[in-house]
Structures are given as C-alpha cells and as structure tokens.
Scaffold this motif. Structure first.
Motif, PDB file in Angstrom:
ATOM      1  N   SER A  55      -3.085  -9.685   5.074  1.00 60.82           N
ATOM      2  CA  SER A  55      -3.766  -8.821   4.118  1.00 60.82           C
ATOM      3  C   SER A  55      -3.688  -7.366   4.563  1.00 60.82           C
ATOM      4  CB  SER A  55      -5.213  -9.258   3.980  1.00 60.82           C
ATOM      5  OG  SER A  55      -5.910  -8.403   3.111  1.00 60.82           O
ATOM      6  N   ALA A  56      -3.837  -7.119   5.848  1.00 59.04           N
ATOM      7  CA  ALA A  56      -3.761  -5.742   6.373  1.00 59.04           C
ATOM      8  C   ALA A  56      -2.362  -5.177   6.268  1.00 59.04           C
ATOM      9  CB  ALA A  56      -4.234  -5.720   7.826  1.00 59.04           C
ATOM     10  N   ASP A 115      -1.840   5.760  12.060  1.00 61.60           N
ATOM     11  CA  ASP A 115      -1.397   4.373  11.845  1.00 61.60           C
ATOM     12  C   ASP A 115      -0.384   3.964  12.906  1.00 61.60           C
ATOM     13  OD1 ASP A 115      -3.047   4.149   9.651  1.00 61.60           O
ATOM     14  OD2 ASP A 115      -1.442   4.433   8.179  1.00 61.60           O
ATOM     15  N   GLU A 126      -0.319  -5.565   3.980  1.00 57.24           N
ATOM     16  CA  GLU A 126      -0.089  -5.128   2.600  1.00 57.24           C
ATOM     17  C   GLU A 126      -0.474  -3.664   2.417  1.00 57.24           C
ATOM     18  OE1 GLU A 126      -2.234  -8.005   0.302  1.00 57.24           O
ATOM     19  OE2 GLU A 126      -0.733  -9.565   0.654  1.00 57.24           O
ATOM     20  N   ASP A 127      -1.417  -3.173   3.221  1.00 55.18           N
ATOM     21  CA  ASP A 127      -1.804  -1.760   3.160  1.00 55.18           C
ATOM     22  C   ASP A 127      -0.657  -0.859   3.600  1.00 55.18           C
ATOM     23  OD1 ASP A 127      -4.325  -2.477   2.319  1.00 55.18           O
ATOM     24  OD2 ASP A 127      -5.213  -2.352   4.316  1.00 55.18           O
ATOM     25  N   TYR A 128       0.142  -1.325   4.534  1.00 58.84           N
ATOM     26  CA  TYR A 128       1.283  -0.532   5.018  1.00 58.84           C
ATOM     27  C   TYR A 128       2.497  -0.708   4.128  1.00 58.84           C
ATOM     28  CZ  TYR A 128      -1.450  -0.221   9.302  1.00 58.84           C
ATOM     29  OH  TYR A 128      -2.449   0.017  10.205  1.00 58.84           O
ATOM     30  N   ASP A 129       2.616  -1.882   3.526  1.00 63.70           N
ATOM     31  CA  ASP A 129       3.803  -2.217   2.752  1.00 63.70           C
ATOM     32  C   ASP A 129       3.740  -1.641   1.337  1.00 63.70           C
ATOM     33  OD1 ASP A 129       6.303  -3.265   2.559  1.00 63.70           O
ATOM     34  OD2 ASP A 129       5.649  -5.323   2.170  1.00 63.70           O
ATOM     35  N   GLY A 130       2.574  -1.217   0.941  1.00 62.49           N
ATOM     36  CA  GLY A 130       2.429  -0.603  -0.382  1.00 62.49           C
ATOM     37  C   GLY A 130       2.451  -1.621  -1.430  1.00 62.49           C
ATOM     38  N   LEU A 158       5.001   6.356   8.429  1.00 63.09           N
ATOM     39  CA  LEU A 158       3.544   6.171   8.432  1.00 63.09           C
ATOM     40  C   LEU A 158       2.838   7.371   9.056  1.00 63.09           C
ATOM     41  CD1 LEU A 158       3.292   2.455   9.623  1.00 63.09           C
ATOM     42  CD2 LEU A 158       3.162   3.317   7.284  1.00 63.09           C
ATOM     43  N   GLU A 168      -5.982 -12.543   7.583  1.00 67.18           N
ATOM     44  CA  GLU A 168      -6.485 -11.179   7.732  1.00 67.18           C
ATOM     45  C   GLU A 168      -5.348 -10.220   8.078  1.00 67.18           C
ATOM     46  OE1 GLU A 168      -9.488 -11.345  10.715  1.00 67.18           O
ATOM     47  OE2 GLU A 168     -10.930 -12.355   9.428  1.00 67.18           O
TER      48      GLU A 168
END
Length: 99
Positions: A92-93, A74, A95-99, A70, A89
């Motif tokens: 959902s966030a 981050d 998922e931004d790191y997990d791609g 990362l 929440e």
C-alpha cells in the motif's frame, strides 16, 4: 443448607477460573501474532529503484520507481529502509511512490 452454598461457591470459582484461562489464552495468541513479524517487511532503495524485502530476502523490485525522481526526504527514508508489519502495508505504501 450448607451444601447449596458450597455448590454455588464452587461453581463461581470454576467460572472465574475458566474466564481467567480464556483471557490468558487470548492474550497469548495476540502477543504471539504480534511477535511473528514485527517489522519484517521493508521497503529499501535498490540501485536507483525500490525493493521490497522480507528479512534479508528481496521479494520484489519496483523498477518503475526511480529514486532520482523522488523528493530528497523520500530518498533518505528509502535509503534507511521503511519497515512494515505486513506485506499489505508495504505494498500500500509503495503505491504512494508509484503514483
């Protein structure tokens, strides 16, 4: 004729009192639901991965997210912990790191 005016006055007072009571009860529910878990869901670094905490308890470890892949910003945020009001929440966030 004095009695009808008094009756109207009493009805208006009762309606105002009921309305104020309803508003106070509604505000109470809103405030209590916000106080429940203001930021109890936290994404935090966990070894070289990310974990979801609820308070002090680890709920889930995301082994597919490697901190060393990362960006530095981050990593710093996750080292400090990123707080969320709800689990949804936080998930959902992640998922931004997990791609």
């Amino acid at each position: 004729m004095e009695k009808p005016n008094n009756l109207k006055t009493y009805l208006v007072i009762i309606m105002v009192a009921v309305s104020i009571t309803a508003i106070i009860v509604t505000i109470g529910f809103v405030v209590s639901s916000r106080k429940e878990n203001p930021a109890s869901w936290v994404l935090h670094s966990y070894g070289n991965n990310v974990a979801l905490y609820n308070g002090d308890q680890i709920i889930e470890v995301y082994g597919s997210i490697m901190l060393d892949t990362l960006p530095t910003s981050d990593k710093k945020q996750l080292d400090n912990g990123i707080a969320f009001s709800t689990r949804e929440e936080a998930v959902s966030a992640i998922e931004d790191y997990d791609g």
